[in-house]
Write a protein that holds these residues in place. Structure first.
Motif, PDB file in Angstrom:
ATOM      1  N   TYR A  13       0.820  -1.208   0.000  1.00  0.00           N
ATOM      2  CA  TYR A  13       0.000   0.000   0.000  1.00  0.00           C
ATOM      3  C   TYR A  13       0.851   1.254   0.000  1.00  0.00           C
ATOM      4  N   HIS A  14       0.202   2.337  -0.378  1.00  0.00           N
ATOM      5  CA  HIS A  14       0.824   3.660  -0.440  1.00  0.00           C
ATOM      6  C   HIS A  14      -0.198   4.626   0.140  1.00  0.00           C
ATOM      7  N   THR A  15       0.208   5.417   1.123  1.00  0.00           N
ATOM      8  CA  THR A  15      -0.724   6.377   1.714  1.00  0.00           C
ATOM      9  C   THR A  15      -0.216   7.794   1.509  1.00  0.00           C
ATOM     10  N   THR A  16      -1.135   8.720   1.484  1.00  0.00           N
ATOM     11  CA  THR A  16      -0.815  10.132   1.381  1.00  0.00           C
ATOM     12  C   THR A  16      -1.930  10.923   2.045  1.00  0.00           C
ATOM     13  N   THR A  17      -1.594  12.068   2.566  1.00  0.00           N
ATOM     14  CA  THR A  17      -2.622  12.970   3.110  1.00  0.00           C
ATOM     15  C   THR A  17      -2.947  14.055   2.092  1.00  0.00           C
ATOM     16  N   GLU A  18      -2.286  14.012   0.957  1.00  0.00           N
ATOM     17  CA  GLU A  18      -2.516  14.975  -0.121  1.00  0.00           C
ATOM     18  C   GLU A  18      -3.569  14.429  -1.077  1.00  0.00           C
ATOM     19  N   THR A  19      -4.026  15.271  -1.973  1.00  0.00           N
ATOM     20  CA  THR A  19      -4.950  14.856  -3.019  1.00  0.00           C
ATOM     21  C   THR A  19      -4.265  13.812  -3.897  1.00  0.00           C
ATOM     22  N   VAL A  20      -4.989  12.756  -4.229  1.00  0.00           N
ATOM     23  CA  VAL A  20      -4.422  11.724  -5.102  1.00  0.00           C
ATOM     24  C   VAL A  20      -4.499  12.216  -6.539  1.00  0.00           C
ATOM     25  N   THR A  21      -3.327  12.258  -7.166  1.00  0.00           N
ATOM     26  CA  THR A  21      -3.205  12.718  -8.544  1.00  0.00           C
ATOM     27  C   THR A  21      -2.607  11.593  -9.389  1.00  0.00           C
ATOM     28  N   THR A  22      -2.508  11.839 -10.668  1.00  0.00           N
ATOM     29  CA  THR A  22      -1.849  10.870 -11.551  1.00  0.00           C
ATOM     30  C   THR A  22      -0.436  10.585 -11.053  1.00  0.00           C
ATOM     31  N   GLU A  23       0.270  11.614 -10.639  1.00  0.00           N
ATOM     32  CA  GLU A  23       1.647  11.440 -10.160  1.00  0.00           C
ATOM     33  C   GLU A  23       1.682  10.559  -8.915  1.00  0.00           C
ATOM     34  N   THR A  24       0.711  10.700  -8.024  1.00  0.00           N
ATOM     35  CA  THR A  24       0.631   9.865  -6.827  1.00  0.00           C
ATOM     36  C   THR A  24       0.448   8.406  -7.214  1.00  0.00           C
ATOM     37  N   VAL A  25      -0.434   8.160  -8.172  1.00  0.00           N
ATOM     38  CA  VAL A  25      -0.713   6.791  -8.615  1.00  0.00           C
ATOM     39  C   VAL A  25       0.521   6.203  -9.293  1.00  0.00           C
ATOM     40  N   ILE A  26       1.193   6.979 -10.123  1.00  0.00           N
ATOM     41  CA  ILE A  26       2.410   6.497 -10.787  1.00  0.00           C
ATOM     42  C   ILE A  26       3.470   6.158  -9.743  1.00  0.00           C
ATOM     43  N   GLU A  27       3.619   6.999  -8.730  1.00  0.00           N
ATOM     44  CA  GLU A  27       4.586   6.736  -7.661  1.00  0.00           C
ATOM     45  C   GLU A  27       4.257   5.430  -6.942  1.00  0.00           C
ATOM     46  N   ALA A  28       2.977   5.203  -6.650  1.00  0.00           N
ATOM     47  CA  ALA A  28       2.562   3.959  -5.988  1.00  0.00           C
ATOM     48  C   ALA A  28       2.868   2.749  -6.871  1.00  0.00           C
ATOM     49  N   PHE A  29       2.572   2.850  -8.165  1.00  0.00           N
ATOM     50  CA  PHE A  29       2.877   1.753  -9.087  1.00  0.00           C
ATOM     51  C   PHE A  29       4.371   1.494  -9.156  1.00  0.00           C
ATOM     52  N   ASP A  30       5.157   2.557  -9.245  1.00  0.00           N
ATOM     53  CA  ASP A  30       6.611   2.391  -9.300  1.00  0.00           C
ATOM     54  C   ASP A  30       7.128   1.694  -8.043  1.00  0.00           C
ATOM     55  N   GLN A  31       6.579   2.046  -6.872  1.00  0.00           N
ATOM     56  CA  GLN A  31       6.981   1.389  -5.629  1.00  0.00           C
ATOM     57  C   GLN A  31       6.585  -0.083  -5.648  1.00  0.00           C
ATOM     58  N   PHE A  32       5.383  -0.373  -6.144  1.00  0.00           N
ATOM     59  CA  PHE A  32       4.919  -1.758  -6.233  1.00  0.00           C
ATOM     60  C   PHE A  32       5.848  -2.568  -7.139  1.00  0.00           C
ATOM     61  N   VAL A  33       6.159  -2.021  -8.297  1.00  0.00           N
ATOM     62  CA  VAL A  33       7.023  -2.720  -9.257  1.00  0.00           C
ATOM     63  C   VAL A  33       8.415  -2.926  -8.666  1.00  0.00           C
ATOM     64  N   ALA A  34       8.921  -1.943  -7.939  1.00  0.00           N
ATOM     65  CA  ALA A  34      10.264  -2.038  -7.358  1.00  0.00           C
ATOM     66  C   ALA A  34      10.360  -3.138  -6.305  1.00  0.00           C
ATOM     67  N   GLN A  35       9.292  -3.386  -5.555  1.00  0.00           N
ATOM     68  CA  GLN A  35       9.344  -4.394  -4.488  1.00  0.00           C
ATOM     69  C   GLN A  35       8.905  -5.773  -4.962  1.00  0.00           C
ATOM     70  N   LYS A  36       8.311  -5.840  -6.153  1.00  0.00           N
ATOM     71  CA  LYS A  36       7.820  -7.112  -6.695  1.00  0.00           C
ATOM     72  C   LYS A  36       8.989  -8.021  -7.044  1.00  0.00           C
ATOM     73  N   ASP A  37       8.838  -9.293  -6.762  1.00  0.00           N
ATOM     74  CA  ASP A  37       9.848 -10.279  -7.154  1.00  0.00           C
ATOM     75  C   ASP A  37       9.973 -10.244  -8.681  1.00  0.00           C
ATOM     76  N   PRO A  38      11.169  -9.966  -9.210  1.00  0.00           N
ATOM     77  CA  PRO A  38      11.340  -9.833 -10.665  1.00  0.00           C
ATOM     78  C   PRO A  38      10.917 -11.076 -11.448  1.00  0.00           C
ATOM     79  N   GLY A  39      10.918 -12.229 -10.831  1.00  0.00           N
ATOM     80  CA  GLY A  39      10.551 -13.454 -11.522  1.00  0.00           C
ATOM     81  C   GLY A  39       9.059 -13.712 -11.595  1.00  0.00           C
TER      82      GLY A  39
END
Length: 127
Positions: A13-39
């Motif tokens: 999960y990714h939390t923010t107290t700010e308004t969720v924007t496209t950039e917020t969603v992209i950041e959350a996806f990038d974090q998800f992809v970074a922690q995902k097992d590459p295989g």
């Protein structure tokens, strides 16, 4: 809150107290992809929110696909098919105590407590 929930119960999960924007969603996806097992291959189910359809978001899809993350869009008005929506509903209507709504800080603390304890204290079985 933005989240990724597997049928096996793994929550990212990714939390923010700010308004969720496209950039917020992209950041959350990038974090998800970074922690995902590459295989592993991941399928992410999305609703049709405008930030999921923006030009900036669409530009990132090829990058995520190259890292074995595939996106599937739900048909309109079908949140019951999205696992993370089921979790958010459970948190909001069952697990959050009424006292969480006494202040914004208290709500943030309770949400973080629930998210941090997911899997140990509270779970949803999708299998």
């Amino acid at each position: 809150m933005l989240g990724f929930l597997s049928r096996a119960g793994k929550l990212v999960y990714h939390t923010t107290t700010e308004t969720v924007t496209t950039e917020t969603v992209i950041e959350a996806f990038d974090q998800f992809v970074a922690q995902k097992d590459p295989g592993t291959f991941a399928v992410v189910v999305l609703d049709n929110a405008s930030m999921h359809r923006s030009k900036a978001f669409r530009r990132k899809i090829v990058d995520w696909m190259s890292q074995r993350v595939h996106l599937v869009y739900l048909s309109a008005y079908s949140p019951e098919l999205n696992l993370i929506e089921i979790l958010w509903r459970q948190m909001k209507y069952t697990w959050l105590p009424l006292s969480a709504y006494l202040s914004f800080d208290r709500l943030c603390n309770e949400v973080h407590r629930l998210l941090g304890g997911y899997g140990a204290d509270n779970t949803i079985n999708f299998e």
